[in-house]
Write a protein that holds these residues in place. Structure first.
Motif, PDB file in Angstrom:
ATOM      1  N   CYS A  41      34.699  17.295  -0.455  1.00 14.14           N
ATOM      2  CA  CYS A  41      34.768  15.963   0.173  1.00 14.14           C
ATOM      3  C   CYS A  41      34.795  14.872  -0.901  1.00 14.14           C
ATOM      4  N   GLY A  42      35.881  14.090  -0.887  1.00 16.06           N
ATOM      5  CA  GLY A  42      36.097  13.065  -1.920  1.00 16.06           C
ATOM      6  C   GLY A  42      34.951  12.072  -2.024  1.00 16.06           C
ATOM      7  N   HIS A  43      34.373  11.719  -0.883  1.00 11.96           N
ATOM      8  CA  HIS A  43      33.283  10.740  -0.925  1.00 11.96           C
ATOM      9  C   HIS A  43      32.047  11.340  -1.563  1.00 11.96           C
ATOM     10  N   TYR A 372      37.993  20.340  -6.471  1.00 11.21           N
ATOM     11  CA  TYR A 372      39.200  19.581  -6.167  1.00 11.21           C
ATOM     12  C   TYR A 372      40.053  20.270  -5.100  1.00 11.21           C
ATOM     13  N   ARG A 373      40.760  19.477  -4.305  1.00  8.92           N
ATOM     14  CA  ARG A 373      41.808  19.917  -3.389  1.00  8.92           C
ATOM     15  C   ARG A 373      41.251  20.841  -2.294  1.00  8.92           C
ATOM     16  N   GLY A 374      41.694  22.059  -2.210  1.00  5.00           N
ATOM     17  CA  GLY A 374      41.137  22.979  -1.222  1.00  5.00           C
ATOM     18  C   GLY A 374      41.308  22.520   0.214  1.00  5.00           C
ATOM     19  N   PHE A 375      40.178  22.458   0.930  1.00  5.62           N
ATOM     20  CA  PHE A 375      40.255  22.262   2.369  1.00  5.62           C
ATOM     21  C   PHE A 375      41.027  21.005   2.819  1.00  5.62           C
ATOM     22  N   PRO A 376      40.719  19.794   2.327  1.00 11.38           N
ATOM     23  CA  PRO A 376      41.474  18.630   2.835  1.00 11.38           C
ATOM     24  C   PRO A 376      42.973  18.781   2.589  1.00 11.38           C
ATOM     25  N   CYS A 377      43.339  19.355   1.453  1.00  9.47           N
ATOM     26  CA  CYS A 377      44.763  19.603   1.166  1.00  9.47           C
ATOM     27  C   CYS A 377      45.349  20.534   2.223  1.00  9.47           C
ATOM     28  N   HIS A 426      38.640   6.286   8.125  1.00 16.36           N
ATOM     29  CA  HIS A 426      39.909   5.709   7.650  1.00 16.36           C
ATOM     30  C   HIS A 426      41.077   6.184   8.501  1.00 16.36           C
ATOM     31  N   PHE A 427      41.086   7.484   8.763  1.00  9.17           N
ATOM     32  CA  PHE A 427      42.212   8.041   9.496  1.00  9.17           C
ATOM     33  C   PHE A 427      42.254   7.462  10.911  1.00  9.17           C
ATOM     34  N   GLU A 428      41.075   7.334  11.519  1.00 16.18           N
ATOM     35  CA  GLU A 428      41.014   6.797  12.874  1.00 16.18           C
ATOM     36  C   GLU A 428      41.527   5.355  12.897  1.00 16.18           C
ATOM     37  N   HIS A 452      50.054   9.669   5.275  1.00 15.11           N
ATOM     38  CA  HIS A 452      49.562  10.479   4.151  1.00 15.11           C
ATOM     39  C   HIS A 452      49.869   9.762   2.821  1.00 15.11           C
ATOM     40  N   ASN A 453      51.044   9.191   2.722  1.00  9.10           N
ATOM     41  CA  ASN A 453      51.360   8.438   1.496  1.00  9.10           C
ATOM     42  C   ASN A 453      50.469   7.209   1.347  1.00  9.10           C
ATOM     43  N   GLN A 454      50.109   6.606   2.476  1.00  7.76           N
ATOM     44  CA  GLN A 454      49.189   5.461   2.425  1.00  7.76           C
ATOM     45  C   GLN A 454      47.847   5.902   1.839  1.00  7.76           C
ATOM     46  N   GLU A 463      37.820   9.073  -8.169  1.00  8.92           N
ATOM     47  CA  GLU A 463      36.985  10.155  -8.723  1.00  8.92           C
ATOM     48  C   GLU A 463      37.406  11.536  -8.212  1.00  8.92           C
ATOM     49  N   SER A 464      37.837  11.575  -6.947  1.00  8.57           N
ATOM     50  CA  SER A 464      38.135  12.860  -6.320  1.00  8.57           C
ATOM     51  C   SER A 464      39.511  13.403  -6.709  1.00  8.57           C
ATOM     52  N   GLU A 465      40.261  12.607  -7.478  1.00  5.41           N
ATOM     53  CA  GLU A 465      41.615  13.039  -7.810  1.00  5.41           C
ATOM     54  C   GLU A 465      41.569  14.164  -8.851  1.00  5.41           C
ATOM     55  N   GLN A 473      53.376   9.099  -4.628  1.00  6.79           N
ATOM     56  CA  GLN A 473      54.144   8.887  -3.407  1.00  6.79           C
ATOM     57  C   GLN A 473      55.091  10.074  -3.300  1.00  6.79           C
ATOM     58  N   TRP A 474      54.973  10.787  -2.226  1.00  8.58           N
ATOM     59  CA  TRP A 474      55.589  12.105  -2.090  1.00  8.58           C
ATOM     60  C   TRP A 474      56.650  12.084  -0.994  1.00  8.58           C
ATOM     61  N   PRO A 475      57.799  12.771  -1.107  1.00 12.32           N
ATOM     62  CA  PRO A 475      58.196  13.645  -2.207  1.00 12.32           C
ATOM     63  C   PRO A 475      58.739  12.852  -3.399  1.00 12.32           C
TER      64      PRO A 475
HETATM   65  P1  FAD Z   1      46.785  16.112  -0.594  1.00 12.38           P
HETATM   66  O1  FAD Z   1      46.857  14.638  -0.432  1.00 12.38           O
HETATM   67  O2  FAD Z   1      45.722  16.818   0.132  1.00 12.38           O
HETATM   68  O3  FAD Z   1      48.186  16.711  -0.181  1.00 12.38           O
HETATM   69  C1  FAD Z   1      48.400  18.105  -0.044  1.00 12.38           C
HETATM   70  C2  FAD Z   1      49.837  18.437  -0.328  1.00 12.38           C
HETATM   71  O4  FAD Z   1      50.663  17.827   0.658  1.00 12.38           O
HETATM   72  C3  FAD Z   1      50.357  17.881  -1.644  1.00 12.38           C
HETATM   73  O5  FAD Z   1      50.088  18.777  -2.670  1.00 12.38           O
HETATM   74  C4  FAD Z   1      51.844  17.732  -1.374  1.00 12.38           C
HETATM   75  O6  FAD Z   1      52.486  18.987  -1.528  1.00 12.38           O
HETATM   76  C5  FAD Z   1      51.894  17.378   0.083  1.00 12.38           C
HETATM   77  N1  FAD Z   1      51.996  15.934   0.323  1.00 12.38           N
HETATM   78  C6  FAD Z   1      51.521  14.913  -0.424  1.00 12.38           C
HETATM   79  N2  FAD Z   1      51.827  13.745   0.158  1.00 12.38           N
HETATM   80  C7  FAD Z   1      52.482  14.029   1.287  1.00 12.38           C
HETATM   81  C8  FAD Z   1      53.060  13.232   2.308  1.00 12.38           C
HETATM   82  N3  FAD Z   1      53.029  11.899   2.271  1.00 12.38           N
HETATM   83  N4  FAD Z   1      53.653  13.867   3.336  1.00 12.38           N
HETATM   84  C9  FAD Z   1      53.729  15.218   3.400  1.00 12.38           C
HETATM   85  N5  FAD Z   1      53.209  16.011   2.451  1.00 12.38           N
HETATM   86  C10 FAD Z   1      52.585  15.426   1.410  1.00 12.38           C
HETATM   87  N6  FAD Z   1      39.914  11.609   0.580  1.00 12.38           N
HETATM   88  C11 FAD Z   1      39.219  10.532   0.201  1.00 12.38           C
HETATM   89  O7  FAD Z   1      38.680  10.544  -0.909  1.00 12.38           O
HETATM   90  N7  FAD Z   1      39.133   9.424   1.004  1.00 12.38           N
HETATM   91  C12 FAD Z   1      39.692   9.389   2.237  1.00 12.38           C
HETATM   92  O8  FAD Z   1      39.557   8.397   2.962  1.00 12.38           O
HETATM   93  C13 FAD Z   1      40.390  10.530   2.687  1.00 12.38           C
HETATM   94  N8  FAD Z   1      40.939  10.564   3.921  1.00 12.38           N
HETATM   95  C14 FAD Z   1      41.522  11.728   4.366  1.00 12.38           C
HETATM   96  C15 FAD Z   1      41.997  11.802   5.683  1.00 12.38           C
HETATM   97  C16 FAD Z   1      42.532  12.983   6.167  1.00 12.38           C
HETATM   98  C17 FAD Z   1      43.005  13.053   7.597  1.00 12.38           C
HETATM   99  C18 FAD Z   1      42.634  14.125   5.319  1.00 12.38           C
HETATM  100  C19 FAD Z   1      43.200  15.414   5.842  1.00 12.38           C
HETATM  101  C20 FAD Z   1      42.192  14.047   4.006  1.00 12.38           C
HETATM  102  C21 FAD Z   1      41.626  12.863   3.533  1.00 12.38           C
HETATM  103  N9  FAD Z   1      41.125  12.769   2.219  1.00 12.38           N
HETATM  104  C22 FAD Z   1      40.479  11.644   1.809  1.00 12.38           C
HETATM  105  C23 FAD Z   1      41.387  13.847   1.254  1.00 12.38           C
HETATM  106  C24 FAD Z   1      42.631  13.529   0.406  1.00 12.38           C
HETATM  107  O9  FAD Z   1      43.658  12.937   1.201  1.00 12.38           O
HETATM  108  C25 FAD Z   1      43.234  14.782  -0.210  1.00 12.38           C
HETATM  109  O10 FAD Z   1      43.493  15.731   0.803  1.00 12.38           O
HETATM  110  C26 FAD Z   1      42.365  15.440  -1.248  1.00 12.38           C
HETATM  111  O11 FAD Z   1      41.983  14.502  -2.222  1.00 12.38           O
HETATM  112  C27 FAD Z   1      43.115  16.606  -1.941  1.00 12.38           C
HETATM  113  O12 FAD Z   1      44.269  16.079  -2.557  1.00 12.38           O
HETATM  114  P2  FAD Z   1      45.510  16.921  -3.032  1.00 12.38           P
HETATM  115  O13 FAD Z   1      45.850  16.525  -4.416  1.00 12.38           O
HETATM  116  O14 FAD Z   1      45.296  18.350  -2.810  1.00 12.38           O
HETATM  117  O15 FAD Z   1      46.737  16.434  -2.117  1.00 12.38           O
END
Ligand code: FAD
Length: 518
Positions: A41-43, A372-377, A426-428, A452-454, A463-465, A473-475
């Motif tokens: 969890c990023g927070h 890093y990454r894992g579940f939220p990704c 945030h998402f809500e 997601h890009n937002q 910190e969580s990056e 900004q993807w792709p």
């Molecule tokens: P992620 O952002 O998880 O993306 C996963 C993969 O999706 C990327 O590797 C890429 O292949 C692909 N991707 C990237 N961008 C896009 C896109 N625009 N469209 C489609 N595919 C894409 N973290 C916080 O710290 N604060 C928050 O408020 C927060 N809110 C979140 C809300 C939700 C609903 C979710 C699911 C996650 C949230 N997170 C938040 C977690 C954060 O968004 C990332 O998931 C986490 O930091 C892991 O990042 P990551 O580098 O694996 O890439």
């Protein structure tokens, strides 16, 4: 084995509660301040420096109070986190000394070291009935107590700090001296006029040192701060640190699964990530609720329904999703226990092997470190895949609004179950703002992509990056050369006529790799 390494290390002055939360937090002679977090969890990652700093700041207050941590993302701790009523991360709870049950924990809402420290003091002070035996008295000393101090105590010195009533310094210094023998520290507040006049105090704060031999002197310090008082008092002749046996970090070390680096093609979606999202959401996130009813149960029913329809499942998993769905369909208006749901998930009744994996296994979502990454990704990947799969179904005439249904399902899932509370908030707010404007499946795919890009934009540099996976900004042009268009003035815009087909291809069945599946 643990799926997560945890955010904190054993050389910090913290106690890990893994495997011992009950025995440490309940019936203890100490008070405890425990952080329940999820390593993904990023927070929680953003909060980590604050928590580590707090632990260092109050380490000398042990054994009056201990700071502790528990990683609820580690599945071996899920039952404990459930038992202690942890629904979101991070959750900080205070346990008074001799607390009897998990629900005695009081939730703390504080975001910086100073507020946390002051709240600890408020709570210690409120424990009048059974304070931790090692905790010094924190209330102001009365005239009578002061006069009788050396008759009733063995200490060589009494330090008295005069301060305004809202100030915590006197109590902080008293706690800083918990482990030291030969001295007591008490405060006097501004409106105790008899003592203020007796000591001729005109400045707050100011301090006096009283000695057993009857002498008394003002404590002259360059700065009237907690640190200078503590330093001065610890240096007095005869004052020394007692040998308290302290509880330390006590967890057995888990192996870190990210040691095994997998070869990943970033242009692919990995089934291992999708199945991990399912596993973790159904077995850990939903499991935090011992009973489910009302909107929460409805959200689960909707989620399983969308999974059954659109998850590109391998055959056995498809059967399981259908079974789960049929089971919930009969019960979603009632109340269920997670235990009964879990029995269906484990396929208890069908003497088959459970078909949902029993641990997470991230591939495309594997981070360079376990936090890093894992579940939220995997959650993002899952829902992007579901919007695209739903739009394919719609194109084949199966439900025109299917991808919209996926968005609403995600919204409900996130608000009811996603453990990262601030992410959910945030998402809500993004959903509340614009989800109703989505009219069809294509717009649903694009809505999720742009939100997601937002989020990526907001989190870039946080910190969580993961430094190995910067938020972009993807792709990027590497994956879709035509998606981003650079205008003459240098600004970059999206060409949606390229983005949409790219997303549809990227999250299509044909682009799902089956590597590393168990
Ligand atoms: P992620 O952002 O998880 O993306 C996963 C993969 O999706 C990327 O590797 C890429 O292949 C692909 N991707 C990237 N961008 C896009 C896109 N625009 N469209 C489609 N595919 C894409 N973290 C916080 O710290 N604060 C928050 O408020 C927060 N809110 C979140 C809300 C939700 C609903 C979710 C699911 C996650 C949230 N997170 C938040 C977690 C954060 O968004 C990332 O998931 C986490 O930091 C892991 O990042 P990551 O580098 O694996 O890439």
């Amino acid at each position: 084995a643990s799926a997560h390494g945890g955010l904190y290390s054993r050389d910090e002055p913290l106690v890990s509660l893994a495997g011992a939360a009950r025995s440490l937090l309940l019936g203890s002679r100490s008070s405890w301040l425990a952080e329940f977090y999820a390593s993904w969890c990023g927070h929680c990652q953003q909060f980590k420096p604050t928590w580590s700093a707090l632990a260092r700041d109050v380490q000398d207050w042990r054994p009056a109070i201990y700071t502790a941590v528990l990683d609820c993302a580690d599945e071996s701790n899920s039952d404990t986190c459930g038992e202690f009523g942890i629904l979101g991360y991070p959750t900080v709870k205070f346990f008074r000394a001799f607390a009897e049950k998990p629900s005695d924990g009081i939730r703390f809402q504080a975001h910086n070291v100073k507020d946390l420290r002051e709240k600890i003091i408020d709570h210690l002070e409120a424990q009048k009935e059974s304070p931790p035996p090692a905790c010094p008295p924190l209330e102001p000393i009365s005239t009578n107590e002061l006069e009788q101090f050396f008759v009733n105590n063995n200490e060589e010195y009494l330090a008295v700090i005069f301060e305004k009533s809202k100030i915590y310094m006197g109590r902080e210094v008293a706690l800083d001296m918990v482990q030291f023998e030969g001295i007591a520290v008490r405060r006097v507040v501004e409106d105790q006029t008899d003592l203020v006049e007796k000591f001729k105090v005109s400045m707050f704060p100011s301090g006096f040192l009283l000695c057993r031999n009857g002498s008394m002197s003002e404590i002259a310090l360059e700065e009237q701060t907690r640190a200078s008082y503590t330093k001065f008092l610890r240096s007095l002749p005869g004052v020394k640190r007692a040998n308290y046996p302290l509880i330390g970090w006590s967890e057995t070390v888990h192996s870190d699964p990210t040691d095994v680096t997998k070869t990943v093609d970033r242009s692919k979606v990995y089934m291992a990530d999708l199945e991990s999202a399912l596993h973790y959401s159904l077995r850990v996130e939903v499991a935090r609720f011992t009973t489910l009813e009302g909107d929460r149960l409805k959200a689960l029913y909707g989620y399983v329904n969308v999974l059954r329809k659109f998850f590109p499942a391998r055959p056995y998993l498809r059967t399981l999703l259908n079974t789960l769905y049929s089971w919930l369909r009969l019960r979603w208006k009632t109340k269920i226990s997670y235990k009964d749901f879990e029995d269906v998930l484990d396929n208890k009744k069908q003497s088959q092997k459970a078909v949902l994996s029993s641990d997470v296994n991230y591939v495309g979502c594997q981070g360079s470190k376990s936090e890093y990454r894992g579940f939220p990704c995997s959650v993002w990947t899952l829902f992007h895949t579901l919007t695209v799969q739903a739009s394919e179904a719609a194109a084949q005439g199966r439900g025109k609004l299917a991808a919209k249904e996926v968005l609403y399902t995600m919204r409900n899932y996130v608000s009811q179950f996603f453990g990262c509370e601030e992410c959910a908030t945030h998402f809500e707010s993004m959903a509340a703002e614009s989800i109703v404007l989505v009219r069809n499946s294509d717009e649903a795919i694009l809505w999720l992509w742009s939100r997601h890009n937002q989020v990526n934009k907001r989190l870039a540099g946080a910190e969580s990056e993961d430094p190995k996976f910067p938020k972009v900004q993807w792709p990027t042009p590497e994956f879709c050369p035509l998606c981003q268009v650079t205008q003459e003035d240098g600004t970059v815009t999206w060409d949606l006529t390229s983005v949409l087909p790219f997303l549809k291809t990227h999250f299509s069945k044909n682009n799902i790799a089956l590597d590393y599946l168990v």
